[in-house]
Design a protein around this motif. Structure first.
Motif, PDB file in Angstrom:
ATOM      1  N   LEU A  27      -5.415 -25.055 -51.929  1.00 40.57           N
ATOM      2  CA  LEU A  27      -5.465 -23.695 -51.306  1.00 40.57           C
ATOM      3  C   LEU A  27      -6.337 -23.482 -50.087  1.00 40.57           C
ATOM      4  N   GLN A  28      -7.408 -24.214 -50.142  1.00 40.57           N
ATOM      5  CA  GLN A  28      -8.410 -24.079 -48.841  1.00 40.57           C
ATOM      6  C   GLN A  28      -7.774 -24.708 -47.999  1.00 40.57           C
ATOM      7  N   LEU A  29      -7.149 -25.864 -48.256  1.00 42.12           N
ATOM      8  CA  LEU A  29      -6.609 -26.691 -46.731  1.00 42.12           C
ATOM      9  C   LEU A  29      -5.293 -25.902 -46.304  1.00 42.12           C
ATOM     10  N   LEU A  30      -4.395 -25.129 -47.163  1.00 40.11           N
ATOM     11  CA  LEU A  30      -3.363 -24.444 -46.639  1.00 40.11           C
ATOM     12  C   LEU A  30      -3.920 -23.277 -45.943  1.00 40.11           C
ATOM     13  N   LEU A  31      -5.179 -22.480 -46.238  1.00 37.15           N
ATOM     14  CA  LEU A  31      -5.662 -21.541 -45.336  1.00 37.15           C
ATOM     15  C   LEU A  31      -6.145 -22.205 -44.142  1.00 37.15           C
ATOM     16  N   GLU A  32      -6.695 -23.206 -44.296  1.00 37.47           N
ATOM     17  CA  GLU A  32      -7.036 -24.137 -42.938  1.00 37.47           C
ATOM     18  C   GLU A  32      -5.888 -24.169 -41.926  1.00 37.47           C
ATOM     19  N   PHE A  33      -4.713 -24.673 -42.310  1.00 41.49           N
ATOM     20  CA  PHE A  33      -3.497 -24.771 -41.656  1.00 41.49           C
ATOM     21  C   PHE A  33      -3.148 -23.329 -41.352  1.00 41.49           C
ATOM     22  N   SER A  34      -3.309 -22.223 -41.954  1.00 46.24           N
ATOM     23  CA  SER A  34      -2.707 -21.089 -41.461  1.00 46.24           C
ATOM     24  C   SER A  34      -3.623 -20.460 -40.512  1.00 46.24           C
ATOM     25  N   ASN A  35      -4.762 -20.945 -40.413  1.00 44.34           N
ATOM     26  CA  ASN A  35      -5.674 -20.602 -39.311  1.00 44.34           C
ATOM     27  C   ASN A  35      -5.333 -21.259 -37.818  1.00 44.34           C
ATOM     28  N   GLY A  36      -4.587 -22.676 -38.014  1.00 38.25           N
ATOM     29  CA  GLY A  36      -4.259 -23.437 -36.977  1.00 38.25           C
ATOM     30  C   GLY A  36      -2.823 -22.935 -36.370  1.00 38.25           C
ATOM     31  N   LEU A  37      -2.285 -21.854 -36.645  1.00 36.89           N
ATOM     32  CA  LEU A  37      -1.063 -21.799 -36.318  1.00 36.89           C
ATOM     33  C   LEU A  37      -0.969 -21.414 -34.997  1.00 36.89           C
ATOM     34  N   PRO A  38      -0.295 -22.138 -34.102  1.00 32.13           N
ATOM     35  CA  PRO A  38      -0.295 -21.809 -32.458  1.00 32.13           C
ATOM     36  C   PRO A  38       0.260 -20.442 -32.376  1.00 32.13           C
ATOM     37  N   PRO A  39      -0.288 -19.794 -31.323  1.00 30.82           N
ATOM     38  CA  PRO A  39       0.252 -18.356 -30.960  1.00 30.82           C
ATOM     39  C   PRO A  39       1.468 -18.604 -30.207  1.00 30.82           C
ATOM     40  N   LEU A  40       2.312 -17.487 -30.289  1.00 32.64           N
ATOM     41  CA  LEU A  40       3.698 -17.586 -29.751  1.00 32.64           C
ATOM     42  C   LEU A  40       3.373 -17.445 -27.920  1.00 32.64           C
ATOM     43  N   THR A  89       2.094 -17.941 -45.828  1.00 38.10           N
ATOM     44  CA  THR A  89       3.334 -18.033 -45.021  1.00 38.10           C
ATOM     45  C   THR A  89       2.971 -18.712 -43.765  1.00 38.10           C
ATOM     46  N   ARG A  90       1.681 -18.349 -43.269  1.00 38.77           N
ATOM     47  CA  ARG A  90       1.283 -18.887 -41.926  1.00 38.77           C
ATOM     48  C   ARG A  90       0.765 -20.224 -42.310  1.00 38.77           C
ATOM     49  N   GLY A  91       0.317 -20.678 -43.231  1.00 34.28           N
ATOM     50  CA  GLY A  91       0.215 -22.125 -43.455  1.00 34.28           C
ATOM     51  C   GLY A  91       1.395 -22.904 -43.532  1.00 34.28           C
ATOM     52  N   PHE A  92       2.583 -22.297 -44.312  1.00 37.67           N
ATOM     53  CA  PHE A  92       3.712 -23.031 -44.312  1.00 37.67           C
ATOM     54  C   PHE A  92       4.079 -23.510 -43.007  1.00 37.67           C
ATOM     55  N   VAL A 115      11.461 -31.984 -48.911  1.00 41.42           N
ATOM     56  CA  VAL A 115      10.350 -32.332 -48.339  1.00 41.42           C
ATOM     57  C   VAL A 115       8.998 -31.233 -48.559  1.00 41.42           C
ATOM     58  N   THR A 116       9.404 -29.955 -48.888  1.00 38.91           N
ATOM     59  CA  THR A 116       8.621 -28.977 -48.834  1.00 38.91           C
ATOM     60  C   THR A 116       8.047 -28.785 -50.334  1.00 38.91           C
ATOM     61  N   GLY A 117       8.883 -29.374 -51.235  1.00 38.21           N
ATOM     62  CA  GLY A 117       8.254 -29.636 -52.664  1.00 38.21           C
ATOM     63  C   GLY A 117       7.430 -30.726 -52.874  1.00 38.21           C
ATOM     64  N   GLN A 118       7.097 -31.598 -51.982  1.00 37.61           N
ATOM     65  CA  GLN A 118       6.598 -32.726 -52.056  1.00 37.61           C
ATOM     66  C   GLN A 118       5.149 -32.928 -51.490  1.00 37.61           C
ATOM     67  N   LEU A 119       4.792 -31.662 -50.949  1.00 30.64           N
ATOM     68  CA  LEU A 119       3.562 -31.635 -50.423  1.00 30.64           C
ATOM     69  C   LEU A 119       2.159 -31.309 -51.401  1.00 30.64           C
ATOM     70  N   GLY A 120       2.564 -31.312 -52.762  1.00 29.88           N
ATOM     71  CA  GLY A 120       1.689 -31.200 -53.580  1.00 29.88           C
ATOM     72  C   GLY A 120       1.131 -29.599 -54.005  1.00 29.88           C
ATOM     73  N   LEU A 121       1.986 -28.677 -53.456  1.00 31.92           N
ATOM     74  CA  LEU A 121       1.845 -27.220 -53.446  1.00 31.92           C
ATOM     75  C   LEU A 121       2.293 -26.593 -54.651  1.00 31.92           C
ATOM     76  N   ALA A 122       2.862 -27.067 -55.495  1.00 34.13           N
ATOM     77  CA  ALA A 122       3.808 -26.437 -56.430  1.00 34.13           C
ATOM     78  C   ALA A 122       2.829 -26.119 -57.775  1.00 34.13           C
ATOM     79  N   GLU A 123       1.603 -26.834 -57.744  1.00 28.47           N
ATOM     80  CA  GLU A 123       0.577 -26.507 -58.617  1.00 28.47           C
ATOM     81  C   GLU A 123      -0.208 -25.324 -58.426  1.00 28.47           C
ATOM     82  N   VAL A 124      -0.204 -24.869 -57.184  1.00 28.65           N
ATOM     83  CA  VAL A 124      -1.295 -23.643 -56.672  1.00 28.65           C
ATOM     84  C   VAL A 124      -0.341 -22.616 -55.965  1.00 28.65           C
ATOM     85  N   VAL A 125       0.874 -22.620 -55.564  1.00 31.94           N
ATOM     86  CA  VAL A 125       1.652 -21.696 -55.057  1.00 31.94           C
ATOM     87  C   VAL A 125       3.052 -21.477 -55.715  1.00 31.94           C
TER      88      VAL A 125
END
Length: 150
Positions: A27-40, A89-92, A115-125
């Motif tokens: 979940l923390q890594l997903l949050l880190e991804f969410s912070n890295g979403l490029p601006p429009l 959602t931002r993380g995805f 592929v979206t189900g193979q990222l290991g997130l089903a346990e936490v999302v």
């Protein structure tokens, strides 16, 4: 060899990062991804009507694609708008941007829908949230197919 060797290369490294972690850290890594979403870029930020909504997502997210060239060899560019208060959602969106932006249209179209189900997130999302990421990928593929003239 990676347990995600069957994944497209662009997703395998991201999946390996998630699989190397426990649930809370995923979940923390997903949050880190969410912070890295490029601006429009301004052309979309100033004209949000050019973005397509993704109703499968529980949070409001919009996306657009652009193609440099034609056919499967064309280069795909992805753009996302998701509110800061929707970190999952931002993380995805950020994962999809990192894995697919700048790749060939053919590579993106060949990305398995699962592929979206193979990222290991089903346990936490929740499955409903993962469904949103699948909805994003489906719209990306459809837009690229149309814009690349396939």
């Amino acid at each position: 060899m990676s347990e995600n060797a069957a994944l497209p290369e662009s997703f395998a490294e991201i999946a390996d990062d998630f699989h190397a972690l426990g649930g809370k850290d995923r979940l923390q890594l997903l949050l880190e991804f969410s912070n890295g979403l490029p601006p429009l870029p301004d052309r979309y930020a100033e004209h949000p009507e050019l973005l397509e909504p993704v109703p499968e997502c529980q949070s409001p997210i919009f996306l657009a694609t652009e193609v440099d060239g034609t056919g499967r060899e064309a280069t795909a560019h992805l753009f996302f708008s998701a509110p800061p208060e929707a970190p999952t959602t931002r993380g995805f969106a950020s994962i999809l941007a990192e894995a697919l932006d700048g790749r060939s249209v053919g590579d993106v179209l060949d990305t398995p829908d699962a592929v979206t189900g193979q990222l290991g997130l089903a346990e936490v999302v929740s499955p409903l949230r993962l469904n949103g990421m699948s909805g994003m990928l489906a719209r990306i593929k459809r837009q690229l197919h149309e814009k690349a003239g396939l």
